[in-house]
Design an enzyme around this catalytic site. Sequence first.
Site, PDB file in Angstrom:
ATOM      1  N   HIS A 170       0.876  -1.286   0.265  1.00  0.00           N
ATOM      2  CA  HIS A 170       0.142  -0.033   0.104  1.00  0.00           C
ATOM      3  C   HIS A 170       0.961   1.159  -0.047  1.00  0.00           C
ATOM      4  O   HIS A 170       1.540   1.684   1.064  1.00  0.00           O
ATOM      5  CB  HIS A 170      -0.816   0.025   1.188  1.00  0.00           C
ATOM      6  CG  HIS A 170      -1.942   0.910   1.315  1.00  0.00           C
ATOM      7  ND1 HIS A 170      -2.105   1.922   0.249  1.00  0.00           N
ATOM      8  CD2 HIS A 170      -3.251   1.205   1.724  1.00  0.00           C
ATOM      9  CE1 HIS A 170      -3.196   2.612   0.638  1.00  0.00           C
ATOM     10  NE2 HIS A 170      -3.789   2.145   1.311  1.00  0.00           N
ATOM     11  N   HIS A 173      -2.483   7.058  -1.012  1.00  0.00           N
ATOM     12  CA  HIS A 173      -3.770   7.818  -0.218  1.00  0.00           C
ATOM     13  C   HIS A 173      -3.161   8.423   0.973  1.00  0.00           C
ATOM     14  O   HIS A 173      -4.008   8.436   1.937  1.00  0.00           O
ATOM     15  CB  HIS A 173      -4.757   6.478   0.189  1.00  0.00           C
ATOM     16  CG  HIS A 173      -5.442   5.888  -0.931  1.00  0.00           C
ATOM     17  ND1 HIS A 173      -6.295   4.809  -0.694  1.00  0.00           N
ATOM     18  CD2 HIS A 173      -5.384   6.012  -2.135  1.00  0.00           C
ATOM     19  CE1 HIS A 173      -6.512   4.018  -1.946  1.00  0.00           C
ATOM     20  NE2 HIS A 173      -6.006   5.060  -2.849  1.00  0.00           N
ATOM     21  N   TYR A 175      -0.781   7.340   3.333  1.00  0.00           N
ATOM     22  CA  TYR A 175      -0.371   6.643   4.697  1.00  0.00           C
ATOM     23  C   TYR A 175       1.143   6.529   4.296  1.00  0.00           C
ATOM     24  O   TYR A 175       1.656   7.320   3.633  1.00  0.00           O
ATOM     25  CB  TYR A 175      -1.204   5.170   4.309  1.00  0.00           C
ATOM     26  CG  TYR A 175      -2.485   5.275   4.518  1.00  0.00           C
ATOM     27  CD1 TYR A 175      -3.062   5.398   5.992  1.00  0.00           C
ATOM     28  CD2 TYR A 175      -3.635   4.847   3.692  1.00  0.00           C
ATOM     29  CE1 TYR A 175      -4.372   5.418   6.158  1.00  0.00           C
ATOM     30  CE2 TYR A 175      -5.005   4.883   3.912  1.00  0.00           C
ATOM     31  CZ  TYR A 175      -5.101   5.325   5.234  1.00  0.00           C
ATOM     32  OH  TYR A 175      -6.689   5.328   5.585  1.00  0.00           O
TER      33      TYR A 175
HETATM   34  C1  FNR Z   1     -11.612   1.685   0.720  1.00  0.00           C
HETATM   35  N1  FNR Z   1     -10.192   2.096  -0.256  1.00  0.00           N
HETATM   36  C2  FNR Z   1      -8.883   1.334   0.306  1.00  0.00           C
HETATM   37  N2  FNR Z   1      -8.113   1.530  -0.481  1.00  0.00           N
HETATM   38  C3  FNR Z   1      -6.847   1.067  -0.072  1.00  0.00           C
HETATM   39  O1  FNR Z   1      -5.691   1.031  -0.733  1.00  0.00           O
HETATM   40  N3  FNR Z   1      -6.943   0.230   1.175  1.00  0.00           N
HETATM   41  C4  FNR Z   1      -7.778   0.068   1.720  1.00  0.00           C
HETATM   42  O2  FNR Z   1      -7.795  -0.401   3.003  1.00  0.00           O
HETATM   43  C5  FNR Z   1      -8.972   0.797   1.457  1.00  0.00           C
HETATM   44  N4  FNR Z   1     -10.151   0.690   2.494  1.00  0.00           N
HETATM   45  C6  FNR Z   1     -11.124   1.015   1.939  1.00  0.00           C
HETATM   46  C7  FNR Z   1     -12.637   0.726   2.559  1.00  0.00           C
HETATM   47  C8  FNR Z   1     -13.845   1.150   2.068  1.00  0.00           C
HETATM   48  C9  FNR Z   1     -15.119   1.115   2.586  1.00  0.00           C
HETATM   49  C10 FNR Z   1     -13.887   1.682   0.671  1.00  0.00           C
HETATM   50  C11 FNR Z   1     -14.977   2.157  -0.036  1.00  0.00           C
HETATM   51  C12 FNR Z   1     -12.775   2.191  -0.128  1.00  0.00           C
HETATM   52  C13 FNR Z   1     -10.263   2.663  -1.557  1.00  0.00           C
HETATM   53  C14 FNR Z   1     -10.727   1.482  -2.456  1.00  0.00           C
HETATM   54  O3  FNR Z   1      -9.725   0.385  -2.813  1.00  0.00           O
HETATM   55  C15 FNR Z   1     -10.844   2.016  -3.916  1.00  0.00           C
HETATM   56  O4  FNR Z   1      -9.948   2.629  -4.486  1.00  0.00           O
HETATM   57  C16 FNR Z   1     -12.128   2.999  -3.884  1.00  0.00           C
HETATM   58  O5  FNR Z   1     -13.174   2.611  -3.195  1.00  0.00           O
HETATM   59  C17 FNR Z   1     -12.629   3.476  -5.259  1.00  0.00           C
HETATM   60  O6  FNR Z   1     -13.282   2.332  -5.808  1.00  0.00           O
HETATM   61  P1  FNR Z   1     -14.689   2.256  -6.206  1.00  0.00           P
HETATM   62  O7  FNR Z   1     -15.399   1.961  -4.842  1.00  0.00           O
HETATM   63  O8  FNR Z   1     -15.116   3.386  -6.681  1.00  0.00           O
HETATM   64  O9  FNR Z   1     -15.071   1.041  -6.963  1.00  0.00           O
END
Ligand code: FNR
Length: 369
Positions: A170, A173, A175
Amino acid sequence: MTQADALFTPADLGKLQVKNRIAMAPMTRTFSPGNVPNQKVVDYYRRRAEGGVGLIITEGTCVDHVAASGYPNVPSFFGEEALAGWKKVVDAVHEAGGKIAPQLWHVGAIRRPGVNPGGDEPGHSPSGMAVPGKVVGHAMTQSDIDDVVTAFAKAAADAKRIGMDAIEIHGAHGYLVDQFFWDGTNQRDDQYGGDLAARSKFALEIVRAVREAVGPDFPIIFRYSQWKQQNYEARLCETPEALGDFLKPLAEAGVDIFHCSTRRFWQPEFEGSDLNLAGWTKKLTGKPVITVGSVGLNADFLPNDGTANFREAEPASLDNLIERLEKDEFDLVAVGRALIANPDWANEVQAGRFDDLKAYEKDMLKALV
Ligand code: FNR
């Protein structure tokens, strides 16, 4: 035959072969009491594999470092019990015909003391900052950095040992890894700070250590983003040239697949071309890429006004996505909220049952279904 056929062709990503183009995006769910993935977690991932997902990327799971975790009930990726839980997840996904990679995570300065594991430990980050200019935690020393690099390598080796098909680092975002990349939160004046090449040193050390730990043939996925949860408009790279300079060392260090996190997959990344971030990444590195961001949904997952995360969204057309996939702009497509709402999203889409797809609602996060 449906309009979405391109999503259901197998892909050979070099070290990783998948039965179709659909990946489950990593999504933190905080349903692992004691930081151990339990039977509900096993069943949650099994349902997505049974529902046709080719590659599951798990929720962020914390590496073995005292300050890695930022939220309660996030599963660990260390310790006998947690790894035994993950092994059950792996077996369930494999039985259902899917592949799976854990997303290895350290939250950096997003952490506040009191979250377990870690107890009173403050957040660790390059300059103690989660947002630019505001010191809230501990600025990492060389030995802290070395410990975290080792923790990622150990987690990767464990992933391989318990039968995972790949690992994802990861790096997105806002982190820890991204806190090093971002000049807003990396104000170090040692070898880990300075221009983006220097700010990448930490990530490069992690990738090299992971490669060393898993050997040459095990796939390493690296997730990165321009945007930060602290600032949606932030960008690491303003031009394709800068993006190439940023990504090539990561590829040389051992990244096999880039997972390019955007909130809207259809947005061009740079002026003068339709290519999105994944498209540019593929073009610049020659590596397979995963795109993500509002696939099959009509609203992105974070609103610009900062009011509520994980915005609700209705099903939307896949036409633009399919067109881009058919042009080989990207290799895999990660699906997030649509897969929370519809565990069998892949099978429904393959069968052309678009009318049966449910909208994503925030309350769906209240249970692990
Ligand atoms: C996330 N996202 C996310 N990304 C990541 O890299 N690690 C994580 O643990 C999380 N956690 C997370 C929890 C929840 C509830 C959501 C909705 C999103 C971001 C996710 O991987 C993704 O990039 C985004 O949700 C965009 O995709 P969708 O939802 O538009 O298809």
